[in-house]
Design a protein around this motif. Structure first.
Motif, PDB file in Angstrom:
ATOM      1  N   LEU A  37      16.539 -84.289  23.446  1.00  0.00           N
ATOM      2  CA  LEU A  37      16.589 -82.829  23.361  1.00  0.00           C
ATOM      3  C   LEU A  37      17.420 -82.338  22.185  1.00  0.00           C
ATOM      4  CD1 LEU A  37      16.968 -81.878  27.130  1.00  0.00           C
ATOM      5  CD2 LEU A  37      15.131 -81.111  25.613  1.00  0.00           C
ATOM      6  N   ARG A  38      18.282 -83.164  21.667  1.00  0.00           N
ATOM      7  CA  ARG A  38      19.185 -82.761  20.587  1.00  0.00           C
ATOM      8  C   ARG A  38      18.742 -83.257  19.214  1.00  0.00           C
ATOM      9  NH1 ARG A  38      21.258 -82.374  25.272  1.00  0.00           N
ATOM     10  NH2 ARG A  38      23.015 -80.982  25.709  1.00  0.00           N
ATOM     11  N   LEU A  39      17.580 -83.874  19.141  1.00  0.00           N
ATOM     12  CA  LEU A  39      17.063 -84.371  17.871  1.00  0.00           C
ATOM     13  C   LEU A  39      16.195 -83.310  17.197  1.00  0.00           C
ATOM     14  CD1 LEU A  39      16.060 -88.018  18.848  1.00  0.00           C
ATOM     15  CD2 LEU A  39      18.131 -87.247  17.679  1.00  0.00           C
ATOM     16  N   PRO A  40      16.069 -83.373  15.868  1.00  0.00           N
ATOM     17  CA  PRO A  40      15.194 -82.418  15.169  1.00  0.00           C
ATOM     18  C   PRO A  40      13.749 -82.559  15.618  1.00  0.00           C
ATOM     19  CG  PRO A  40      16.660 -83.543  13.627  1.00  0.00           C
ATOM     20  CD  PRO A  40      16.810 -84.241  14.944  1.00  0.00           C
ATOM     21  N   ALA A  41      13.026 -81.457  15.542  1.00  0.00           N
ATOM     22  CA  ALA A  41      11.639 -81.436  16.013  1.00  0.00           C
ATOM     23  C   ALA A  41      10.782 -82.444  15.273  1.00  0.00           C
ATOM     24  CB  ALA A  41      11.060 -80.026  15.844  1.00  0.00           C
ATOM     25  N   ARG A  42      10.992 -82.599  13.965  1.00  0.00           N
ATOM     26  CA  ARG A  42      10.136 -83.515  13.210  1.00  0.00           C
ATOM     27  C   ARG A  42      10.375 -84.971  13.609  1.00  0.00           C
ATOM     28  NH1 ARG A  42      10.190 -82.280   7.480  1.00  0.00           N
ATOM     29  NH2 ARG A  42       9.923 -80.203   8.321  1.00  0.00           N
ATOM     30  N   SER A  43      11.584 -85.302  14.054  1.00  0.00           N
ATOM     31  CA  SER A  43      11.837 -86.648  14.569  1.00  0.00           C
ATOM     32  C   SER A  43      11.117 -86.846  15.897  1.00  0.00           C
ATOM     33  CB  SER A  43      13.335 -86.878  14.755  1.00  0.00           C
ATOM     34  OG  SER A  43      14.018 -86.787  13.527  1.00  0.00           O
ATOM     35  N   LEU A  44      11.153 -85.823  16.743  1.00  0.00           N
ATOM     36  CA  LEU A  44      10.489 -85.923  18.043  1.00  0.00           C
ATOM     37  C   LEU A  44       8.977 -86.072  17.894  1.00  0.00           C
ATOM     38  CD1 LEU A  44      12.512 -83.218  19.986  1.00  0.00           C
ATOM     39  CD2 LEU A  44      12.662 -85.693  20.271  1.00  0.00           C
ATOM     40  N   LEU A  45       8.401 -85.450  16.881  1.00  0.00           N
ATOM     41  CA  LEU A  45       6.971 -85.596  16.660  1.00  0.00           C
ATOM     42  C   LEU A  45       6.614 -87.049  16.366  1.00  0.00           C
ATOM     43  CD1 LEU A  45       6.251 -82.405  14.498  1.00  0.00           C
ATOM     44  CD2 LEU A  45       5.649 -82.790  16.892  1.00  0.00           C
ATOM     45  N   ASN A  65      10.703 -75.827  25.450  1.00  0.00           N
ATOM     46  CA  ASN A  65      11.544 -74.645  25.654  1.00  0.00           C
ATOM     47  C   ASN A  65      13.016 -75.021  25.726  1.00  0.00           C
ATOM     48  OD1 ASN A  65       9.410 -72.821  25.704  1.00  0.00           O
ATOM     49  ND2 ASN A  65       9.082 -73.059  27.898  1.00  0.00           N
ATOM     50  N   LYS A  66      13.318 -76.081  26.445  1.00  0.00           N
ATOM     51  CA  LYS A  66      14.705 -76.533  26.560  1.00  0.00           C
ATOM     52  C   LYS A  66      15.231 -76.977  25.204  1.00  0.00           C
ATOM     53  CE  LYS A  66      18.351 -78.083  28.978  1.00  0.00           C
ATOM     54  NZ  LYS A  66      19.101 -77.423  30.039  1.00  0.00           N
ATOM     55  N   HIS A  67      14.388 -77.661  24.438  1.00  0.00           N
ATOM     56  CA  HIS A  67      14.777 -78.114  23.091  1.00  0.00           C
ATOM     57  C   HIS A  67      15.130 -76.917  22.205  1.00  0.00           C
ATOM     58  CE1 HIS A  67      13.813 -79.293  18.880  1.00  0.00           C
ATOM     59  NE2 HIS A  67      14.484 -80.381  19.225  1.00  0.00           N
ATOM     60  N   LEU A  68      14.327 -75.853  22.284  1.00  0.00           N
ATOM     61  CA  LEU A  68      14.611 -74.662  21.482  1.00  0.00           C
ATOM     62  C   LEU A  68      15.925 -74.023  21.892  1.00  0.00           C
ATOM     63  CD1 LEU A  68      13.812 -72.523  19.399  1.00  0.00           C
ATOM     64  CD2 LEU A  68      12.512 -71.360  21.199  1.00  0.00           C
ATOM     65  N   LEU A  69      16.176 -73.904  23.204  1.00  0.00           N
ATOM     66  CA  LEU A  69      17.421 -73.292  23.672  1.00  0.00           C
ATOM     67  C   LEU A  69      18.633 -74.080  23.186  1.00  0.00           C
ATOM     68  CD1 LEU A  69      16.439 -72.346  27.346  1.00  0.00           C
ATOM     69  CD2 LEU A  69      16.715 -70.808  25.391  1.00  0.00           C
ATOM     70  N   GLU A 382      13.205 -75.094  13.543  1.00  0.00           N
ATOM     71  CA  GLU A 382      12.128 -75.996  13.924  1.00  0.00           C
ATOM     72  C   GLU A 382      12.038 -76.122  15.439  1.00  0.00           C
ATOM     73  OE1 GLU A 382      11.141 -79.179  10.633  1.00  0.00           O
ATOM     74  OE2 GLU A 382      13.174 -79.472  11.374  1.00  0.00           O
ATOM     75  N   ASN A 383      10.808 -76.170  15.947  1.00  0.00           N
ATOM     76  CA  ASN A 383      10.618 -76.266  17.386  1.00  0.00           C
ATOM     77  C   ASN A 383       9.260 -76.872  17.700  1.00  0.00           C
ATOM     78  OD1 ASN A 383       8.554 -73.998  18.367  1.00  0.00           O
ATOM     79  ND2 ASN A 383       9.707 -73.189  16.628  1.00  0.00           N
ATOM     80  N   LEU A 384       9.020 -77.136  18.974  1.00  0.00           N
ATOM     81  CA  LEU A 384       7.804 -77.796  19.434  1.00  0.00           C
ATOM     82  C   LEU A 384       6.898 -76.871  20.244  1.00  0.00           C
ATOM     83  CD1 LEU A 384       9.562 -81.043  20.719  1.00  0.00           C
ATOM     84  CD2 LEU A 384       8.323 -80.799  18.558  1.00  0.00           C
ATOM     85  N   ILE A 385       7.181 -75.585  20.223  1.00  0.00           N
ATOM     86  CA  ILE A 385       6.524 -74.655  21.154  1.00  0.00           C
ATOM     87  C   ILE A 385       5.131 -74.279  20.674  1.00  0.00           C
ATOM     88  CG2 ILE A 385       6.649 -72.335  22.149  1.00  0.00           C
ATOM     89  CD1 ILE A 385       9.636 -72.644  22.292  1.00  0.00           C
ATOM     90  N   SER A 386       4.191 -74.248  21.599  1.00  0.00           N
ATOM     91  CA  SER A 386       2.821 -73.794  21.364  1.00  0.00           C
ATOM     92  C   SER A 386       2.552 -72.594  22.272  1.00  0.00           C
ATOM     93  CB  SER A 386       1.823 -74.912  21.682  1.00  0.00           C
ATOM     94  OG  SER A 386       2.104 -76.086  20.949  1.00  0.00           O
ATOM     95  N   PRO A 387       2.612 -71.383  21.733  1.00  0.00           N
ATOM     96  CA  PRO A 387       2.375 -70.202  22.581  1.00  0.00           C
ATOM     97  C   PRO A 387       0.954 -70.189  23.127  1.00  0.00           C
ATOM     98  CG  PRO A 387       3.352 -69.586  20.476  1.00  0.00           C
ATOM     99  CD  PRO A 387       2.920 -71.005  20.354  1.00  0.00           C
ATOM    100  N   PRO A 388       0.744 -69.582  24.298  1.00  0.00           N
ATOM    101  CA  PRO A 388      -0.597 -69.504  24.883  1.00  0.00           C
ATOM    102  C   PRO A 388      -1.392 -68.348  24.285  1.00  0.00           C
ATOM    103  CG  PRO A 388       1.009 -68.530  26.376  1.00  0.00           C
ATOM    104  CD  PRO A 388       1.779 -69.050  25.193  1.00  0.00           C
ATOM    105  N   TRP A 389      -1.860 -68.506  23.054  1.00  0.00           N
ATOM    106  CA  TRP A 389      -2.614 -67.419  22.423  1.00  0.00           C
ATOM    107  C   TRP A 389      -3.960 -67.249  23.098  1.00  0.00           C
ATOM    108  CZ3 TRP A 389      -0.676 -70.559  17.924  1.00  0.00           C
ATOM    109  CH2 TRP A 389       0.510 -70.034  17.429  1.00  0.00           C
TER     110      TRP A 389
END
Length: 389
Positions: A37-45, A65-69, A382-389
């Motif tokens: 949860l504390r790693l950068p988004a690009r590492s998590l990808l 969501n938790k990662h962004l918070l 940076e984040n991993l969120i995909s909004p429900p468009w």
């Protein structure tokens, strides 16, 4: 194993690792999740490909969501980047090694390199395509290369142009919205609609713009509104005697306006060497201006509470040599302040970025190539969120 974003929310119900039966050292699955949860988004990808369980965990919307918070609460620059219309730079590289050339990361999936950035919010960028046959907007997450469907065309014909915009998040309805003011500028001045202003709002995921009540002051100073606490904000003149500056605040949920007063000692328009501007630092709305002796920044610690205005920065003008040629219609775009007191800023009439150390008084320049057509660079998280468009 449970990870709570809100009460009873579960991120992943399976352990990342089974218990080691050979008594060899291992990390509990709960601890592994907290590390991820504390790693950068690009590492998590990249870590999604370690194993199926990690892919399931990292792809979980509640994990995102938790990662962004957690990243919002992190005061370091490890999750933040400086965005231009077609690329971005890691903030920590710009601050830590300003004399070393930084190679940008190009955005994927954007066909037009002449786009404008209208704003950033929660790690998303709002991008405008000014081509006469397009004149539409998308919401883009550069971290994962995800973009929304294009909005309908904002300008009804080439006789109109866009004057002011703002992009933000309506937290009450869980929607992202963009507000735009357009003006009829071409044609005969005797035409009934010449000079007409329309204020429109668009909610991403919907299929039309709606016309709403106009801004209470016709011509804000900055083109792009600043998002904070569910509102968009501009500085404008209030044409009373004596002329004063005021902040226009637009509530994205209620779609209403209200004035936010500046500190009493700086409302007068007579002591500014350039136009005042708004910025957002540490999630607080800030006012930046240059008077005859200093560059000054005030921060509103509690939004819309006038008594919470606090002087944050006070830099002598002779420390900032680029201010010697500033004109009255320019403004300072204050982009970021680091934990150790280094400020990233830009003058609206120039493409040059500056770094100023508040402790040592040293002025520097990050070594990056900037297109001279840059309008308004944006800081995004940076984040991993995909909004429900």
């Amino acid at each position: 194993m449970y990870l709570c974003h809100r009460q009873n929310d579960t991120v992943c119900t399976q352990p990342v690792f089974e218990l080691n039966t050979n008594n060899q050292p291992f990390l509990p699955s709960e601890l592994i999740v907290e590390i991820l949860l504390r790693l950068p988004a690009r590492s998590l990808l990249q870590f999604r490909f370690v194993c199926k369980l990690w892919k399931t965990l990292i792809s979980d919307p509640k994990f995102a969501n938790k990662h962004l918070l957690i990243s919002i609460a992190d005061p370091s620059m490890s999750h933040q980047r400086l965005a231009f219309s077609d690329c971005s730079y890691p903030l920590n590289s710009l601050f830590e090694n300003p004399s070393t050339r930084v190679i940008p990361d190009r955005f994927n999936g954007l066909e037009n390199d002449q786009n404008y950035l209208l704003g950033s919010c929660n790690g998303f960028l709002c991008i405008y395509d000014p081509h006469p046959y397009q004149c539409n907007m998308i919401m883009y997450n550069p971290s994962i290369g995800l973009k929304s469907n294009s909005s309908p065309k904002i300008i009804p014909s080439p006789d109109w142009e866009m004057l002011y915009e703002g992009f933000g998040y309506d937290h009450v309805n869980d929607k992202y919205r963009v507000l735009a003011v357009v003006e009829h500028v071409d044609g005969d001045s005797d035409d009934e609609d010449f000079g007409e202003l329309l204020t429109k709002i668009y909610t991403f995921g919907e299929d039309s713009w709606r016309t709403i009540q106009d801004l209470p002051y016709a011509h804000p100073i900055q083109k792009y509104g600043k998002y904070v606490s569910g509102t968009l904000n501009w500085v404008a003149h209030r044409w009373i005697f004596p002329t004063q500056y005021v902040i226009i605040s637009f509530d994205l949920d209620k779609e209403t306006y209200r004035d936010v007063l500046l500190p009493p000692t700086i409302r007068d328009c007579n002591d500014y060497m350039c136009s005042p501007s708004l910025c957002v630092l540490n999630d607080c709305l800030c006012l930046c201006f240059v008077n005859r002796t200093h560059l000054v920044v005030w921060s509103m610690k509690e939004y819309r509470v006038v008594e919470s205005w606090t002087k944050l920065i006070n830099i002598p003008r002779d420390k900032l040599i680029f201010l010697n040629s500033i004109d009255p219609y320019s403004f300072i775009d204050l982009l970021f302040i680091s934990e150790n007191g280094v400020v990233l800023l830009k003058v609206s009439s120039s493409s040059q970025l500056f770094l100023y150390n508040l402790n040592s008084g040293v002025l520097d320049h990050p070594f990056i190539s900037i297109n001279h057509d840059v309008f308004d660079p944006q800081i995004y998280r940076e984040n991993l969120i995909s909004p429900p468009w």
